[in-house]
Design a protein around this motif. Structure first.
Motif, PDB file in Angstrom:
ATOM      1  N   ASP A  64      34.386  39.557  42.305  1.00 22.99           N
ATOM      2  CA  ASP A  64      34.246  39.796  40.863  1.00 22.99           C
ATOM      3  C   ASP A  64      35.462  40.766  40.814  1.00 22.99           C
ATOM      4  O   ASP A  64      36.371  40.528  39.476  1.00 22.99           O
ATOM      5  CB  ASP A  64      32.931  40.455  40.334  1.00 22.99           C
ATOM      6  N   VAL A  65      36.026  41.362  41.831  1.00 25.41           N
ATOM      7  CA  VAL A  65      37.301  42.258  41.672  1.00 25.41           C
ATOM      8  C   VAL A  65      38.364  41.072  41.517  1.00 25.41           C
ATOM      9  O   VAL A  65      39.200  41.251  40.778  1.00 25.41           O
ATOM     10  CB  VAL A  65      37.387  43.137  42.785  1.00 25.41           C
ATOM     11  N   LEU A  66      38.201  40.290  42.293  1.00 34.59           N
ATOM     12  CA  LEU A  66      39.408  39.099  42.357  1.00 34.59           C
ATOM     13  C   LEU A  66      39.416  38.428  41.157  1.00 34.59           C
ATOM     14  O   LEU A  66      40.587  38.094  40.317  1.00 34.59           O
ATOM     15  CB  LEU A  66      39.164  38.253  43.499  1.00 34.59           C
ATOM     16  N   ALA A  67      38.386  38.039  40.631  1.00 30.80           N
ATOM     17  CA  ALA A  67      38.249  37.294  39.287  1.00 30.80           C
ATOM     18  C   ALA A  67      38.744  38.043  38.094  1.00 30.80           C
ATOM     19  O   ALA A  67      39.828  37.744  37.163  1.00 30.80           O
ATOM     20  CB  ALA A  67      36.937  36.853  38.925  1.00 30.80           C
ATOM     21  N   VAL A  68      38.435  39.412  38.122  1.00 30.55           N
ATOM     22  CA  VAL A  68      39.226  40.390  36.911  1.00 30.55           C
ATOM     23  C   VAL A  68      40.471  40.424  36.913  1.00 30.55           C
ATOM     24  O   VAL A  68      41.376  40.382  36.125  1.00 30.55           O
ATOM     25  CB  VAL A  68      38.219  41.812  36.861  1.00 30.55           C
ATOM     26  N   PHE A  69      41.204  40.463  38.453  1.00 18.39           N
ATOM     27  CA  PHE A  69      42.430  40.820  38.735  1.00 18.39           C
ATOM     28  C   PHE A  69      43.175  39.519  38.371  1.00 18.39           C
ATOM     29  O   PHE A  69      44.234  39.731  37.704  1.00 18.39           O
ATOM     30  CB  PHE A  69      42.680  41.148  40.277  1.00 18.39           C
ATOM     31  N   ALA A  70      42.628  38.453  38.678  1.00 19.98           N
ATOM     32  CA  ALA A  70      43.348  37.014  38.237  1.00 19.98           C
ATOM     33  C   ALA A  70      43.543  37.052  36.622  1.00 19.98           C
ATOM     34  O   ALA A  70      44.514  36.742  36.118  1.00 19.98           O
ATOM     35  CB  ALA A  70      42.435  35.847  38.911  1.00 19.98           C
ATOM     36  N   ASN A  71      42.553  37.558  36.009  1.00 14.35           N
ATOM     37  CA  ASN A  71      42.694  37.339  34.474  1.00 14.35           C
ATOM     38  C   ASN A  71      43.510  38.379  33.876  1.00 14.35           C
ATOM     39  O   ASN A  71      44.225  38.268  33.084  1.00 14.35           O
ATOM     40  CB  ASN A  71      41.152  37.540  33.672  1.00 14.35           C
ATOM     41  N   VAL A  72      43.713  39.614  34.692  1.00  9.10           N
ATOM     42  CA  VAL A  72      44.482  40.583  34.224  1.00  9.10           C
ATOM     43  C   VAL A  72      45.901  40.232  34.362  1.00  9.10           C
ATOM     44  O   VAL A  72      46.887  40.254  33.452  1.00  9.10           O
ATOM     45  CB  VAL A  72      44.217  41.933  35.007  1.00  9.10           C
ATOM     46  N   VAL A  93      49.181  40.743  32.150  1.00 14.44           N
ATOM     47  CA  VAL A  93      49.746  42.062  32.583  1.00 14.44           C
ATOM     48  C   VAL A  93      50.207  41.999  33.866  1.00 14.44           C
ATOM     49  O   VAL A  93      49.505  41.758  34.852  1.00 14.44           O
ATOM     50  CB  VAL A  93      48.944  43.344  32.295  1.00 14.44           C
ATOM     51  N   PRO A  94      51.514  42.377  34.124  1.00 14.33           N
ATOM     52  CA  PRO A  94      51.988  42.522  35.484  1.00 14.33           C
ATOM     53  C   PRO A  94      51.134  43.687  36.260  1.00 14.33           C
ATOM     54  O   PRO A  94      51.075  44.726  35.748  1.00 14.33           O
ATOM     55  CB  PRO A  94      53.410  42.823  35.527  1.00 14.33           C
ATOM     56  N   ALA A  95      50.516  43.152  37.326  1.00 10.19           N
ATOM     57  CA  ALA A  95      49.752  44.277  38.039  1.00 10.19           C
ATOM     58  C   ALA A  95      49.588  44.002  39.692  1.00 10.19           C
ATOM     59  O   ALA A  95      50.169  42.857  40.089  1.00 10.19           O
ATOM     60  CB  ALA A  95      48.339  44.110  37.385  1.00 10.19           C
ATOM     61  N   LYS A  96      49.341  45.022  40.253  1.00  6.28           N
ATOM     62  CA  LYS A  96      49.101  44.903  41.630  1.00  6.28           C
ATOM     63  C   LYS A  96      47.590  45.485  41.930  1.00  6.28           C
ATOM     64  O   LYS A  96      47.090  46.326  41.274  1.00  6.28           O
ATOM     65  CB  LYS A  96      49.802  45.714  42.561  1.00  6.28           C
ATOM     66  N   LEU A  97      46.908  44.959  42.930  1.00  2.60           N
ATOM     67  CA  LEU A  97      45.464  45.267  43.321  1.00  2.60           C
ATOM     68  C   LEU A  97      45.644  45.916  44.902  1.00  2.60           C
ATOM     69  O   LEU A  97      45.995  45.427  45.867  1.00  2.60           O
ATOM     70  CB  LEU A  97      44.663  44.116  43.215  1.00  2.60           C
ATOM     71  N   ILE A  98      45.086  47.353  44.773  1.00  2.00           N
ATOM     72  CA  ILE A  98      45.003  47.832  46.090  1.00  2.00           C
ATOM     73  C   ILE A  98      43.554  47.664  46.624  1.00  2.00           C
ATOM     74  O   ILE A  98      42.808  48.332  45.795  1.00  2.00           O
ATOM     75  CB  ILE A  98      45.543  49.277  46.080  1.00  2.00           C
ATOM     76  N   PHE A  99      43.296  47.263  47.759  1.00  3.98           N
ATOM     77  CA  PHE A  99      41.931  47.381  48.442  1.00  3.98           C
ATOM     78  C   PHE A  99      41.976  48.392  49.459  1.00  3.98           C
ATOM     79  O   PHE A  99      42.860  48.395  50.427  1.00  3.98           O
ATOM     80  CB  PHE A  99      41.561  46.052  49.168  1.00  3.98           C
ATOM     81  N   VAL A 100      40.932  49.330  49.492  1.00  6.87           N
ATOM     82  CA  VAL A 100      40.779  50.387  50.343  1.00  6.87           C
ATOM     83  C   VAL A 100      39.490  50.354  50.888  1.00  6.87           C
ATOM     84  O   VAL A 100      38.503  50.072  50.219  1.00  6.87           O
ATOM     85  CB  VAL A 100      40.887  51.769  49.904  1.00  6.87           C
ATOM     86  N   GLY A 101      39.380  50.165  52.352  1.00  9.70           N
ATOM     87  CA  GLY A 101      38.124  50.002  52.972  1.00  9.70           C
ATOM     88  C   GLY A 101      38.123  48.706  53.864  1.00  9.70           C
ATOM     89  O   GLY A 101      38.835  47.962  53.893  1.00  9.70           O
ATOM     90  N   ASP A 102      36.888  48.637  54.628  1.00 12.55           N
ATOM     91  CA  ASP A 102      36.748  47.312  55.524  1.00 12.55           C
ATOM     92  C   ASP A 102      35.357  47.137  55.535  1.00 12.55           C
ATOM     93  O   ASP A 102      34.590  48.132  55.303  1.00 12.55           O
ATOM     94  CB  ASP A 102      37.369  47.593  56.796  1.00 12.55           C
TER      95      ASP A 102
END
Ligand code: GMT
Length: 378
Positions: free
Chosen positions: A215-223, A227-236
């Motif tokens: 769902d994070v990816l889906a939201v990011f794709a819509n954003v 809007v120009p944006a970057k997504l940072i993932f922290v964790g594993d």
């Protein structure tokens, strides 16, 4: 007071809460003895009141499953006897509440009283704890805990719904040390990760299914469509590889930065515009609180205890689980309106201040003190 602290050392909220609580108690003059199979990831031992007692579980060929509980119970007995523990605090009910009970019984046979507090964190009740195989042991060890705390009202309700608990449950929310969030430097990383002034979205978790990272990816794709944006993932965690593959299929990989496990996420959060937490269940959402303390508004679901932390239309927005369209709309509303984003940033910070350790620490001390008084009376 001499306090024994048991937690999982791995990347996760319960270990962070136990560690930060131990550090705060040590700073106040209590002696805190951590017991775990490796050093909890945020535990910094440069404090004369903090101690770490490691134990290792033997890998004998007969054992398909290693006897973690027996080794931990023995370690608690040893530390309680030689460090004169007044109270034991175990984090995460499975299996720590029943281990604490076992240690308590062994100590009783040696005429030593060791009351134990069990703190419920979330998946020990809402996910793992729902497995009927655990029911009799969890119910018994919670009912025999000298005190039970839960990190949210929602988790308390879930516990009472799932298990027949006669014991009182005291709600003590997760906390941050707000002083640690002041004057965190950006170290120019915003320019490195967003060289053209893109907005930065951050997600931090241990990448399990319950976090719904798709769902994070889906939201990011819509954003990204607006809007120009970057997504940072922290964790594993177990979902990381699937998520990387999905990101490639969605052609998002060039705008995603994978940072892996980072002990202290404050610097990363200092460059974030939004924190995304679309969890299926979340008993509190410590990661969201840490983001808010860094003035980052939160786009989350309304599951579990999240509404107790993230205030709808003030510190962020909350949507039903899986409603990525609503989450995307909310994210875009904030990202497109600089003055609204700024207002939410300030609100998020003000809300986080309500969960400052200075307010929460006395609540835990009260629980410990009540146990000691009971012991003197009985
Ligand atoms: O489930 C996790 O993400 C880890 C887990 C833990 O116990 O390590 O986190 C839970 O405890 C945190 C600290 O109390 C809470 O802030 C998290 O909301 C909770 N996670 C879930 O309920 C999924």
């Amino acid at each position: 007071m001499n306090i024994g602290m048991v937690c999982f050392p791995t990347y996760g909220g319960s270990g962070v809460v136990a560690t930060e609580l131990g550090i705060a108690l040590a700073n106040k003059g209590h002696k805190v003895h951590f017991m775990s199979y490796s050093q909890p990831f945020r535990l910094n031992l440069f404090n004369e009141n903090l101690f770490f007692h490691e134990f290792s579980v033997n890998d004998y060929p007969l054992f398909e499953y290693q006897p973690y509980e027996s080794v931990l119970a023995s370690k608690i007995v040893d530390v309680a006897m030689y460090e004169h523990l007044d109270v034991l605090h175990v984090h995460y009910a499975i299996p720590h509440a029943s281990v604490a009970y076992m240690a308590q019984q062994i100590l009783k046979s040696k005429k030593i009283n060791l009351p134990y507090v069990t703190t419920l964190h979330g998946t020990d009740i809402t996910l793992v704890g729902r497995d009927p195989a655990f029911e009799p042991v969890i119910r018994f060890s919670l009912n025999h805990s000298n005190a039970i705390t839960s990190v949210s009202e929602s988790l308390k309700k879930d516990t009472l719904k799932t298990f027949k608990i006669d014991n009182k449950i005291t709600v003590i929310p997760n906390f941050i040390n707000i002083k640690d969030y002041e004057n965190v430097k950006e170290y120019c990383i915003k320019r490195k990760y967003a060289p053209n002034g893109e907005k930065i979205l951050v997600h931090i978790s241990n990448f399990r299914k319950v976090k719904r990272i798709e769902d994070v990816l889906a939201v990011f794709a819509n954003v990204l469509k607006e809007v120009p944006a970057k997504l940072i993932f922290v964790g594993d965690g177990p979902e990381k590889t699937n998520i990387e593959q999905l990101a490639r299929q969605m052609n998002l990989q060039h705008d995603i930065i994978n940072l892996g496990k980072i002990t202290d996420p404050k610097e990363i959060l200092s460059v974030a515009d939004l924190f995304i937490l679309p969890s299926e269940t979340e008993s509190f959402g410590l990661a969201a609180l840490e983001a808010m303390a860094m003035k980052v508004p939160v786009i989350s679901t309304n599951s579990g205890g999240l509404p107790e932390v993230n205030v709808q239309g003030k510190t962020g927005f909350l949507s039903n689980v899986g409603d990525v369209e609503d989450m995307s709309k909310n994210a875009l509303t904030l990202l497109k309106d600089e003055s609204m984003l700024e207002k939410f940033r300030q609100n998020a910070y003000n809300q986080a201040k309500k969960f400052d350790i200075e307010k929460i620490l006395p609540l835990y001390e009260k629980v410990y003190n009540e146990l000691l008084v009971k012991e003197v009376v009985s």
